[in-house]
Design a protein around this motif. Sequence first.
Motif, PDB file in Angstrom:
ATOM      1  N   LEU A  10       0.840  -1.185   0.000  1.00 52.83           N
ATOM      2  CA  LEU A  10       0.000   0.000   0.000  1.00 52.83           C
ATOM      3  C   LEU A  10       0.879   1.240   0.000  1.00 52.83           C
ATOM      4  O   LEU A  10       1.847   1.331   0.734  1.00 52.83           O
ATOM      5  N   ASN A  11       0.519   2.199  -0.847  1.00 55.94           N
ATOM      6  CA  ASN A  11       1.302   3.427  -0.973  1.00 55.94           C
ATOM      7  C   ASN A  11       0.408   4.525  -1.552  1.00 55.94           C
ATOM      8  O   ASN A  11      -0.805   4.340  -1.675  1.00 55.94           O
ATOM      9  N   GLU A  12       0.996   5.649  -1.935  1.00 56.02           N
ATOM     10  CA  GLU A  12       0.196   6.749  -2.478  1.00 56.02           C
ATOM     11  C   GLU A  12      -0.587   6.310  -3.713  1.00 56.02           C
ATOM     12  O   GLU A  12      -1.755   6.667  -3.863  1.00 56.02           O
ATOM     13  N   LYS A  13       0.022   5.523  -4.579  1.00 53.56           N
ATOM     14  CA  LYS A  13      -0.658   5.111  -5.808  1.00 53.56           C
ATOM     15  C   LYS A  13      -1.818   4.155  -5.515  1.00 53.56           C
ATOM     16  O   LYS A  13      -2.809   4.143  -6.223  1.00 53.56           O
ATOM     17  N   SER A  14      -1.725   3.374  -4.448  1.00 51.79           N
ATOM     18  CA  SER A  14      -2.862   2.521  -4.088  1.00 51.79           C
ATOM     19  C   SER A  14      -3.981   3.379  -3.496  1.00 51.79           C
ATOM     20  O   SER A  14      -5.163   3.098  -3.709  1.00 51.79           O
ATOM     21  N   ASP A  15      -3.602   4.448  -2.788  1.00 50.71           N
ATOM     22  CA  ASP A  15      -4.610   5.390  -2.297  1.00 50.71           C
ATOM     23  C   ASP A  15      -5.310   6.082  -3.465  1.00 50.71           C
ATOM     24  O   ASP A  15      -6.522   6.304  -3.431  1.00 50.71           O
ATOM     25  N   ILE A  16      -4.550   6.424  -4.491  1.00 53.80           N
ATOM     26  CA  ILE A  16      -5.114   7.052  -5.688  1.00 53.80           C
ATOM     27  C   ILE A  16      -6.121   6.100  -6.331  1.00 53.80           C
ATOM     28  O   ILE A  16      -7.208   6.507  -6.734  1.00 53.80           O
ATOM     29  N   TYR A  17      -5.764   4.814  -6.408  1.00 51.32           N
ATOM     30  CA  TYR A  17      -6.677   3.808  -6.956  1.00 51.32           C
ATOM     31  C   TYR A  17      -7.991   3.814  -6.167  1.00 51.32           C
ATOM     32  O   TYR A  17      -9.078   3.877  -6.752  1.00 51.32           O
ATOM     33  N   SER A  18      -7.882   3.769  -4.862  1.00 50.93           N
ATOM     34  CA  SER A  18      -9.077   3.736  -4.014  1.00 50.93           C
ATOM     35  C   SER A  18      -9.919   4.995  -4.196  1.00 50.93           C
ATOM     36  O   SER A  18     -11.154   4.926  -4.265  1.00 50.93           O
ATOM     37  N   PHE A  19      -9.271   6.135  -4.300  1.00 49.47           N
ATOM     38  CA  PHE A  19      -9.990   7.387  -4.502  1.00 49.47           C
ATOM     39  C   PHE A  19     -10.697   7.374  -5.857  1.00 49.47           C
ATOM     40  O   PHE A  19     -11.836   7.831  -5.971  1.00 49.47           O
ATOM     41  N   GLY A  20     -10.057   6.828  -6.867  1.00 50.50           N
ATOM     42  CA  GLY A  20     -10.689   6.707  -8.189  1.00 50.50           C
ATOM     43  C   GLY A  20     -11.939   5.851  -8.135  1.00 50.50           C
ATOM     44  O   GLY A  20     -12.959   6.169  -8.757  1.00 50.50           O
TER      45      GLY A  20
END
Length: 115
Positions: A10-20
């Motif tokens: 989990l990292n910033e890009k996984s957070d971006i995925y979740s936000f998308g």
Amino acid sequence: MCRCFKTNELNEKSDIYSFGVVLLEMVTGKIVIFDSETKRVHVSDWVVSILKSTNDVSNVVDSKMGEDFDANSVWKIVELALASVSQNVAERPNMQQIVRGLKECLQREESNKNH
């Protein structure tokens, strides 16, 4: 499904995925994985298939939104959301790009309401 869930990376890009995913749920009114006809479908796959066949963003918008929205704003939000859930992590925008895009949409909506 996001590779990060399988590997626990989990990292910033996984957070971006979740936000998308959340953006897509908000626009469509659908949950992340839902039953569609004969199979279970991820909301991002559903949006892509509808847009490929109709090229009309209003076909993915939750009917509860009525017709009181700027189609260009919704297109921008959907584009941001789909970029955010890209399987290619390098193609995902960063949060600053998403915030900037959402602010543009908000300004467009406010401008339309004032005219």
